[in-house]
Design a protein around this motif. Structure first.
Motif, PDB file in Angstrom:
ATOM      1  N   VAL A  54      -9.420  -8.003  -8.594  1.00  0.00           N
ATOM      2  CA  VAL A  54     -10.459  -6.997  -8.760  1.00  0.00           C
ATOM      3  C   VAL A  54      -9.843  -5.618  -8.566  1.00  0.00           C
ATOM      4  O   VAL A  54      -9.321  -5.322  -7.482  1.00  0.00           O
ATOM      5  N   GLU A  55      -9.912  -4.807  -9.611  1.00  0.00           N
ATOM      6  CA  GLU A  55      -9.383  -3.446  -9.493  1.00  0.00           C
ATOM      7  C   GLU A  55     -10.241  -2.645  -8.526  1.00  0.00           C
ATOM      8  O   GLU A  55     -11.452  -2.811  -8.474  1.00  0.00           O
ATOM      9  N   ILE A  56      -9.585  -1.782  -7.747  1.00  0.00           N
ATOM     10  CA  ILE A  56     -10.299  -0.887  -6.824  1.00  0.00           C
ATOM     11  C   ILE A  56     -10.405   0.467  -7.520  1.00  0.00           C
ATOM     12  O   ILE A  56      -9.410   1.174  -7.648  1.00  0.00           O
ATOM     13  N   ASN A 104      -7.919 -12.388  -4.534  1.00  0.00           N
ATOM     14  CA  ASN A 104      -8.528 -13.530  -3.862  1.00  0.00           C
ATOM     15  C   ASN A 104      -7.932 -14.771  -4.503  1.00  0.00           C
ATOM     16  O   ASN A 104      -7.745 -14.813  -5.725  1.00  0.00           O
ATOM     17  N   MET A 131      -5.613  -3.141  -6.297  1.00  0.00           N
ATOM     18  CA  MET A 131      -6.557  -4.227  -6.477  1.00  0.00           C
ATOM     19  C   MET A 131      -6.642  -5.112  -5.245  1.00  0.00           C
ATOM     20  O   MET A 131      -5.780  -5.052  -4.367  1.00  0.00           O
ATOM     21  N   LEU A 132      -7.705  -5.902  -5.226  1.00  0.00           N
ATOM     22  CA  LEU A 132      -7.884  -6.918  -4.208  1.00  0.00           C
ATOM     23  C   LEU A 132      -7.668  -8.266  -4.869  1.00  0.00           C
ATOM     24  O   LEU A 132      -8.219  -8.532  -5.942  1.00  0.00           O
ATOM     25  N   VAL A 191      -8.414 -13.890   0.995  1.00  0.00           N
ATOM     26  CA  VAL A 191      -9.605 -13.110   0.664  1.00  0.00           C
ATOM     27  C   VAL A 191      -9.302 -11.611   0.763  1.00  0.00           C
ATOM     28  O   VAL A 191      -8.805 -11.137   1.782  1.00  0.00           O
ATOM     29  N   ASN A 192      -9.623 -10.900  -0.327  1.00  0.00           N
ATOM     30  CA  ASN A 192      -9.498  -9.434  -0.382  1.00  0.00           C
ATOM     31  C   ASN A 192      -8.140  -8.932   0.108  1.00  0.00           C
ATOM     32  O   ASN A 192      -8.054  -8.001   0.908  1.00  0.00           O
ATOM     33  N   TYR A 193      -7.085  -9.535  -0.414  1.00  0.00           N
ATOM     34  CA  TYR A 193      -5.702  -9.175  -0.081  1.00  0.00           C
ATOM     35  C   TYR A 193      -5.323  -7.957  -0.915  1.00  0.00           C
ATOM     36  O   TYR A 193      -5.273  -8.030  -2.145  1.00  0.00           O
ATOM     37  N   PRO A 194      -5.085  -6.794  -0.284  1.00  0.00           N
ATOM     38  CA  PRO A 194      -4.818  -5.581  -1.056  1.00  0.00           C
ATOM     39  C   PRO A 194      -3.375  -5.510  -1.565  1.00  0.00           C
ATOM     40  O   PRO A 194      -2.435  -5.719  -0.804  1.00  0.00           O
ATOM     41  N   SER A 201      -8.506 -14.518  -8.391  1.00  0.00           N
ATOM     42  CA  SER A 201      -9.285 -13.468  -9.047  1.00  0.00           C
ATOM     43  C   SER A 201      -8.683 -12.143  -8.590  1.00  0.00           C
ATOM     44  O   SER A 201      -8.236 -12.000  -7.449  1.00  0.00           O
ATOM     45  N   HIS A 210       0.816  -1.227   0.000  1.00  0.00           N
ATOM     46  CA  HIS A 210       0.000   0.000   0.000  1.00  0.00           C
ATOM     47  C   HIS A 210       0.843   1.267   0.000  1.00  0.00           C
ATOM     48  O   HIS A 210       0.370   2.336  -0.356  1.00  0.00           O
TER      49      HIS A 210
END
Length: 115
Positions: free
Chosen positions: A109-111, A90, A87-88, A71-74, A107, A48
């Motif tokens: 997922v862009e934030i 998974n 992104m997150l 799960v939802n690892y930034p 997976s 981050h």
């Protein structure tokens, strides 16, 4: 095609499958991603604060060491064009009959609105 980037890596960290959304996320073609290693020089995973992730903190290694879903690892992904995309991640480890890691399905997922 699916709007969610999906990638599958074998137990050694080689990319076996990537969908079109994953290629779009990375700014590459699917053919440029498949058979690459997770730590390819074409992209960099950052924390981050924008620093390169330590090897142990890269999602593939976190899952391989824990053998549990992530799960939802930034993370922040530095793309080949040097753009940084938050992104997150998974991921789920898939084990063989003996309980050994066979592959990991991710997976990404862009934030939106972050950088």
């Amino acid at each position: 095609h699916s709007p969610v980037a999906k990638v599958m890596l074998d137990a050694e960290g080689n990319i076996m499958y990537a969908n079109k959304a994953a290629a779009d996320t990375l700014g590459l073609e699917v053919s440029e991603i498949v058979r690459q290693h997770y730590d390819s020089s074409q992209w960099t995973m950052l924390n981050h604060e924008g620093e390169k992730l330590n090897d142990k903190d890269i999602p593939f290694n976190v899952i391989k060491n824990m053998m549990e879903p992530l799960v939802n690892y930034p993370v922040k992904l530095k793309k080949p064009d040097d753009r940084i995309v938050p992104m997150l991640v998974n991921g789920v480890p898939v084990k063989d009959e003996g309980g050994r890691l066979e592959y990991i399905v991710f997976s990404l997922v862009e934030i939106p609105g972050e950088n």
